[in-house]
Design a protein around this motif. Sequence first.
Motif, PDB file in Angstrom:
ATOM      1  N   GLU A  50       0.848  -1.651  -0.187  1.00 55.27           N
ATOM      2  CA  GLU A  50       0.345  -0.088  -0.038  1.00 55.27           C
ATOM      3  C   GLU A  50       0.759   1.178   0.178  1.00 55.27           C
ATOM      4  O   GLU A  50       0.570   2.220  -0.585  1.00 55.27           O
ATOM      5  N   VAL A  51       2.032   1.226   0.363  1.00 56.02           N
ATOM      6  CA  VAL A  51       2.761   2.004   0.634  1.00 56.02           C
ATOM      7  C   VAL A  51       3.244   3.016  -0.961  1.00 56.02           C
ATOM      8  O   VAL A  51       3.366   3.679  -1.063  1.00 56.02           O
ATOM      9  N   GLU A  52       3.802   1.773  -1.571  1.00 59.52           N
ATOM     10  CA  GLU A  52       4.550   1.653  -2.757  1.00 59.52           C
ATOM     11  C   GLU A  52       3.127   2.088  -3.497  1.00 59.52           C
ATOM     12  O   GLU A  52       3.612   3.193  -4.879  1.00 59.52           O
ATOM     13  N   ARG A  53       1.673   1.813  -3.626  1.00 52.93           N
ATOM     14  CA  ARG A  53       1.132   1.910  -4.389  1.00 52.93           C
ATOM     15  C   ARG A  53       0.492   3.697  -4.193  1.00 52.93           C
ATOM     16  O   ARG A  53       0.106   4.563  -5.169  1.00 52.93           O
ATOM     17  N   ALA A  54       0.984   3.542  -3.198  1.00 54.51           N
ATOM     18  CA  ALA A  54       0.516   5.298  -2.993  1.00 54.51           C
ATOM     19  C   ALA A  54       1.220   6.510  -3.338  1.00 54.51           C
ATOM     20  O   ALA A  54       1.296   7.728  -3.098  1.00 54.51           O
ATOM     21  N   GLY A  55       2.528   5.640  -3.634  1.00 57.60           N
ATOM     22  CA  GLY A  55       3.701   6.737  -4.326  1.00 57.60           C
ATOM     23  C   GLY A  55       4.910   6.840  -3.399  1.00 57.60           C
ATOM     24  O   GLY A  55       5.821   7.232  -3.991  1.00 57.60           O
ATOM     25  N   GLY A  56       5.541   5.834  -2.405  1.00 58.70           N
ATOM     26  CA  GLY A  56       6.526   5.898  -1.230  1.00 58.70           C
ATOM     27  C   GLY A  56       6.659   4.947  -2.071  1.00 58.70           C
ATOM     28  O   GLY A  56       7.158   3.272  -2.292  1.00 58.70           O
ATOM     29  N   SER A  57       8.528   4.957  -1.185  1.00 56.41           N
ATOM     30  CA  SER A  57       9.517   3.906  -1.415  1.00 56.41           C
ATOM     31  C   SER A  57       9.294   3.501  -0.313  1.00 56.41           C
ATOM     32  O   SER A  57       9.601   3.543   0.947  1.00 56.41           O
ATOM     33  N   HIS A  58       9.447   1.487   0.160  1.00 59.75           N
ATOM     34  CA  HIS A  58      10.085   1.295   1.852  1.00 59.75           C
ATOM     35  C   HIS A  58      10.866   0.563   1.174  1.00 59.75           C
ATOM     36  O   HIS A  58      11.955  -0.216   0.616  1.00 59.75           O
ATOM     37  N   ILE A  59      11.488   0.676   3.038  1.00 54.29           N
ATOM     38  CA  ILE A  59      13.393   0.444   2.950  1.00 54.29           C
ATOM     39  C   ILE A  59      12.698  -0.580   4.562  1.00 54.29           C
ATOM     40  O   ILE A  59      12.718   0.125   5.363  1.00 54.29           O
ATOM     41  N   THR A  60      13.055  -1.492   4.028  1.00 53.77           N
ATOM     42  CA  THR A  60      13.099  -2.670   5.211  1.00 53.77           C
ATOM     43  C   THR A  60      14.634  -2.881   6.136  1.00 53.77           C
ATOM     44  O   THR A  60      15.645  -2.803   5.559  1.00 53.77           O
ATOM     45  N   LEU A  61      14.763  -2.075   7.688  1.00 56.14           N
ATOM     46  CA  LEU A  61      14.560  -2.039   8.633  1.00 56.14           C
ATOM     47  C   LEU A  61      14.308  -2.753   9.810  1.00 56.14           C
ATOM     48  O   LEU A  61      13.203  -2.927   9.880  1.00 56.14           O
ATOM     49  N   PRO A  62      15.431  -3.156  10.751  1.00 53.53           N
ATOM     50  CA  PRO A  62      15.089  -4.248  11.993  1.00 53.53           C
ATOM     51  C   PRO A  62      14.426  -2.943  13.155  1.00 53.53           C
ATOM     52  O   PRO A  62      14.564  -3.339  14.416  1.00 53.53           O
ATOM     53  N   VAL A  63      13.691  -2.013  12.419  1.00 56.31           N
ATOM     54  CA  VAL A  63      13.474  -1.231  14.026  1.00 56.31           C
ATOM     55  C   VAL A  63      12.121  -1.423  14.581  1.00 56.31           C
ATOM     56  O   VAL A  63      11.316  -0.746  15.476  1.00 56.31           O
ATOM     57  N   ALA A  64      11.411  -2.527  14.799  1.00 48.46           N
ATOM     58  CA  ALA A  64      10.576  -3.433  15.320  1.00 48.46           C
ATOM     59  C   ALA A  64      11.571  -3.688  16.596  1.00 48.46           C
ATOM     60  O   ALA A  64      10.293  -4.086  17.887  1.00 48.46           O
ATOM     61  N   SER A  65      12.685  -3.784  16.580  1.00 49.64           N
ATOM     62  CA  SER A  65      13.133  -4.780  18.074  1.00 49.64           C
ATOM     63  C   SER A  65      13.834  -3.418  19.112  1.00 49.64           C
ATOM     64  O   SER A  65      13.626  -2.935  18.650  1.00 49.64           O
ATOM     65  N   LYS A  66      13.290  -4.852  20.516  1.00 50.19           N
ATOM     66  CA  LYS A  66      13.590  -3.916  21.467  1.00 50.19           C
ATOM     67  C   LYS A  66      15.445  -4.179  21.904  1.00 50.19           C
ATOM     68  O   LYS A  66      15.066  -3.838  23.018  1.00 50.19           O
ATOM     69  N   ASN A  67      15.597  -5.323  21.323  1.00 50.43           N
ATOM     70  CA  ASN A  67      16.891  -5.577  21.116  1.00 50.43           C
ATOM     71  C   ASN A  67      18.419  -4.445  21.400  1.00 50.43           C
ATOM     72  O   ASN A  67      17.501  -3.119  20.096  1.00 50.43           O
ATOM     73  N   PRO A  68      18.703  -3.366  22.233  1.00 51.48           N
ATOM     74  CA  PRO A  68      19.211  -2.392  22.461  1.00 51.48           C
ATOM     75  C   PRO A  68      20.484  -2.595  21.619  1.00 51.48           C
ATOM     76  O   PRO A  68      20.899  -1.526  20.907  1.00 51.48           O
ATOM     77  N   LEU A  69      20.862  -3.804  21.241  1.00 51.00           N
ATOM     78  CA  LEU A  69      22.570  -4.024  20.597  1.00 51.00           C
ATOM     79  C   LEU A  69      21.786  -3.487  18.466  1.00 51.00           C
ATOM     80  O   LEU A  69      22.277  -3.201  17.981  1.00 51.00           O
ATOM     81  N   VAL A  70      20.250  -3.713  18.837  1.00 48.75           N
ATOM     82  CA  VAL A  70      20.031  -3.639  17.319  1.00 48.75           C
ATOM     83  C   VAL A  70      19.398  -2.316  17.518  1.00 48.75           C
ATOM     84  O   VAL A  70      19.730  -1.428  16.510  1.00 48.75           O
TER      85      VAL A  70
END
Length: 386
Positions: A50-70
């Motif tokens: 849906e982001v891409e259909r809306a004209g945006g670009s998606h970048i996959t990053l592990p930003v859901a992680s709560k691991n302090p090192l990540v």
Amino acid sequence: MTKGAPTVLQIVPTLVTGGVERGTVDIAQALTRAGWGSLVASAGGVMVREVERAGGSHITLPVASKNPLVMRRNVGRIVNLVHLHKVDILHVRSRAPAWSTLSAAKRTGVPLVTTFHGNYGTSNPLKRWYNSVMARGDRVIAISNFIGDQVCSRYGVDPEKMRIIPRGIDTSLFDPAAVTAQRVIQLAERWRLPDDVRVVMLPGRLTRWKGHAVLIDAIARLNYKSRIRCIIVGSDQGRTSYVRELEKQIARQNLQHTVHIAGDCRDMPAAFMLADVVVSTSVEAEAFGRVIAEAQSMGRPVIATDHGAARETVAHNQTGWLVPPGDASALAEALQEALSLEDTARSALAGRVMANVRADYTKELMCDRTMSVYKEMITEKQGESD
């Protein structure tokens, strides 16, 4: 993207489902329409498309992680994205990625916008500190006055930095005129709804704080249960033990033929068309309460609990009813009144609630207000560099 136009990078944990994700997609589309650069970073999910259909670009990053090192490594990843894509504004909508984004903003000098989407608990000092990152943006967006007041009082945010931008409803989808009879009939058949019953509907995730047990108790107190169907709509998100608990309560009160747990629904506009009254029985305060505004956009009477942002979207005895949290007796009385509305009164109420949404809670208004914040930040940054 227009040459020389600003670029905004939105950062959310995932793009699976929910109001945060829906708002992210809506803003991605608004940025593209304005000719701006639109980037979204997340751990991925079904709404990436849906982001891409809306004209945006998606970048996959592990930003859901709560691991302090990540989270620490994510700082460098976000910094690299800022330089690579010449990002002008960072906009983060959740706490774990906000810690990484805050550090990246400090390293790059890029303005940071944060959005408070939730009514975060402050049960201990560590939790309060963890939440506080959302109050450290150069601009802080709250999705209701309730949340805005809470953020300013709990975290000492300067009111000058605070912007109240309620969630926006897509009124082209949540419009009674846009729902075909066939869609409504198909859903009624799937849920096995007789033609002669009044429908009480509680939409939302199946989680305890949404107050399903209170509604079941209220239904049990009504006198004409044989002419009512109560439909509980929403995904259990793996909470099967909670569903079994509700089913036992339904059986214990002999409501097996009255209360139906329908599960997830992919066509909520059609679902609302089946409802004679929509309820929001949350026992904890809602940060906004999207289903209230969606139901109002469909012209449906709403009963909500008298706390949180529901007090902003529902005016008692004018655009709906407010009842004390956890009070099954008061809820039953409000249900009796809502279900007894005559056609003229129901039509007048429908007009008021639809006007309420279109005056302050549309997707277009949300996008325009957010774009204004972005422009404000760009102007302020340019002023600093002059």
